[in-house]
Design a protein around this motif. Structure first.
Motif, PDB file in Angstrom:
ATOM      1  N   SER A 252       0.801  -1.228   0.000  1.00 49.35           N
ATOM      2  CA  SER A 252       0.000   0.000   0.000  1.00 49.35           C
ATOM      3  C   SER A 252       0.830   1.273   0.000  1.00 49.35           C
ATOM      4  O   SER A 252       0.393   2.301  -0.516  1.00 49.35           O
ATOM      5  N   MET A 253       2.040   1.248   0.583  1.00 49.34           N
ATOM      6  CA  MET A 253       2.883   2.441   0.708  1.00 49.34           C
ATOM      7  C   MET A 253       4.333   2.021   0.468  1.00 49.34           C
ATOM      8  O   MET A 253       5.136   1.938   1.393  1.00 49.34           O
ATOM      9  N   LYS A 254       4.676   1.748  -0.778  1.00 51.07           N
ATOM     10  CA  LYS A 254       5.991   1.184  -1.099  1.00 51.07           C
ATOM     11  C   LYS A 254       7.137   2.101  -0.688  1.00 51.07           C
ATOM     12  O   LYS A 254       8.163   1.653  -0.154  1.00 51.07           O
ATOM     13  N   LEU A 260      11.196   2.800   5.906  1.00 53.08           N
ATOM     14  CA  LEU A 260      11.145   2.128   7.200  1.00 53.08           C
ATOM     15  C   LEU A 260      12.164   0.993   7.267  1.00 53.08           C
ATOM     16  O   LEU A 260      12.859   0.825   8.275  1.00 53.08           O
ATOM     17  N   THR A 261      12.283   0.223   6.196  1.00 50.62           N
ATOM     18  CA  THR A 261      13.264  -0.861   6.147  1.00 50.62           C
ATOM     19  C   THR A 261      14.684  -0.310   6.213  1.00 50.62           C
ATOM     20  O   THR A 261      15.544  -0.852   6.914  1.00 50.62           O
ATOM     21  N   LEU A 316       5.268  -4.580   7.514  1.00 49.19           N
ATOM     22  CA  LEU A 316       5.745  -4.419   6.144  1.00 49.19           C
ATOM     23  C   LEU A 316       5.127  -5.402   5.166  1.00 49.19           C
ATOM     24  O   LEU A 316       5.000  -5.107   3.981  1.00 49.19           O
ATOM     25  N   PHE A 317       4.719  -6.578   5.661  1.00 48.09           N
ATOM     26  CA  PHE A 317       4.266  -7.634   4.766  1.00 48.09           C
ATOM     27  C   PHE A 317       2.822  -8.008   5.064  1.00 48.09           C
ATOM     28  O   PHE A 317       2.257  -7.605   6.073  1.00 48.09           O
ATOM     29  N   LEU A 333       7.818  11.905   1.244  1.00 46.76           N
ATOM     30  CA  LEU A 333       9.047  11.176   0.955  1.00 46.76           C
ATOM     31  C   LEU A 333      10.299  12.045   0.962  1.00 46.76           C
ATOM     32  O   LEU A 333      11.377  11.565   1.302  1.00 46.76           O
ATOM     33  N   LEU A 334      10.189  13.319   0.586  1.00 43.00           N
ATOM     34  CA  LEU A 334      11.383  14.151   0.454  1.00 43.00           C
ATOM     35  C   LEU A 334      12.139  14.339   1.769  1.00 43.00           C
ATOM     36  O   LEU A 334      13.375  14.172   1.791  1.00 43.00           O
TER      37      LEU A 334
END
Length: 365
Positions: A252-254, A260-261, A316-317, A333-334
């Motif tokens: 949903s939010m790649k 986060l990863t 995440l999954f 994202l920036l």
């Protein structure tokens, strides 16, 4: 925070630190919910009490130095105090260090004076949480380090035992608590507490451990900023704080899932992230001093590692929630991307910076 960090005068340092309390209290209560008001109130009461104790530490230090420099600003000058530390009353110096350790340690998040930290970091807006965790905790820890350095310069070696005790207690307690958290922002807050304990422990040991701890201050600040910005993205789009309510971010939010990863890998010390280097230096230095203490530290770090991955990986999954489109992806994202670039730039530090950090270690030790 800039005033506190750049000031040579420990009185001005205290003024700046107190000003951060007044400013951030309003930021913690920004959302005006019951939980944010409670967190802000707890933050004000506990940190103001701690900083008041820190003020007593400065008064006692001034009482010890005024006999040398008289009633002048040099009696509160950190550099000038270091120059005459060996001539000062050791009992007064050690008492001031203990008060600074408890007082400024309260705002730095050292256990058992940490109760305000998870509430404040979890309720504040995520950019503020990143500042609180990555910068403000280190600003408060600077006060502890300065009084510790003065004591070591005066030959009061047993001051390191007290810093070691509080650092180890903070590291152990936060690592255990991380295993039972249900909200991701509170989890990251306890991770900050764990890293502050780890840094304090390294500084108390000295040598390679202190070198790694000083590097870790910078690396942790950037990595934790990435994590809190990712947490802010999740909260702003899904409006959910519980980890068990957030699933399938990679579907949903790649972009946020990747951020986060990235943050998880960095804060955990995976190579080639710079935190791997700082943690390795710190652990090696601790093992050189005491193998049994090194085993205890490694166990605590393993618990923290297991806690944060066990809690966050399910987010995440799996099947993802439907994404809301109210916030432009560029705004989400920036900021995190800028922090990620800074983390990558720390993979290779210039030789001059490394040499300055090592010189600082020699000064403290």
């Amino acid at each position: 925070m800039f005033v506190s960090i750049l000031s040579n005068n420990i009185g001005i340092y205290w003024v700046g630190l107190e000003a951060t309390t007044l400013a951030t209290a309003l930021l913690i209560a920004f959302y005006r919910s019951k939980e944010s008001y409670e967190a802000s109130w707890k933050y004000v009461i506990m940190c103001s009490t701690g900083i008041t104790i820190g003020l007593f530490a400065i008064v006692i230090m001034y009482y010890a130095t005024v006999g040398v420099y008289g009633e002048s600003l040099r009696s509160l000058s950190f550099v000038d105090i270091l120059m005459v530390a060996e001539k000062l009353d050791k009992k007064l110096l050690f008492l001031s260090f203990l008060l600074a350790l408890v007082g400024f340690g309260t705002k730095a998040g050292l256990a058992p004076m940490h109760n305000w930290l998870p509430d404040a970091h979890s309720q504040a807006p995520s950019p503020i949480s990143a500042l609180l965790s990555g910068v403000l905790l280190n600003t408060a820890l600077l006060g502890v380090v300065r009084f510790y350095q003065i004591n070591r310069k005066a030959g009061i070696d047993y001051a390191s035992d007290f810093l070691l005790f509080f650092g180890l207690l903070t590291l152990l307690l936060s690592s255990l608590i991380m295993l039972k958290q249900s909200e991701y922002k509170r989890l990251f807050a306890y991770s900050s507490m764990e890293n502050i304990g780890f840094i304090s422990l390294g500084l108390s040991v000295g040598g390679f451990a202190a070198f790694g701890a000083l590097l870790h201050i910078l690396f942790h600040a950037l990595s934790k900023g990435v994590l809190f910005m990712a947490a802010g993205n999740v909260l702003s789009l899904l409006h959910k704080r519980k980890m068990d309510e957030v699933k399938g971010l990679y579907k949903s939010m790649k972009g946020t899932a990747f951020i986060l990863t990235f943050g998880l890998a960095s804060i955990s010390g995976f190579p080639p992230f710079s935190t791997f280097l700082s943690k390795m230096y710190t652990v090696v230095g601790i093992v050189q001093k005491s193998p049994s203490l090194g085993v205890l530290v490694l166990l605590s770090l393993s618990l923290a590692f297991a806690g944060i991955f066990y809690q966050v990986l399910p987010m995440l999954f799996g099947e993802g929630d439907k994404k809301e489109e109210k916030v432009h992806p560029f705004m989400l994202l920036l900021p995190a991307f800028i922090l990620m670039v800074l983390v990558i730039l720390t993979f290779l530090l210039p030789k001059g910076i490394v040499q300055k950090v090592w010189n600082a270690v020699l000064e403290v030790s």
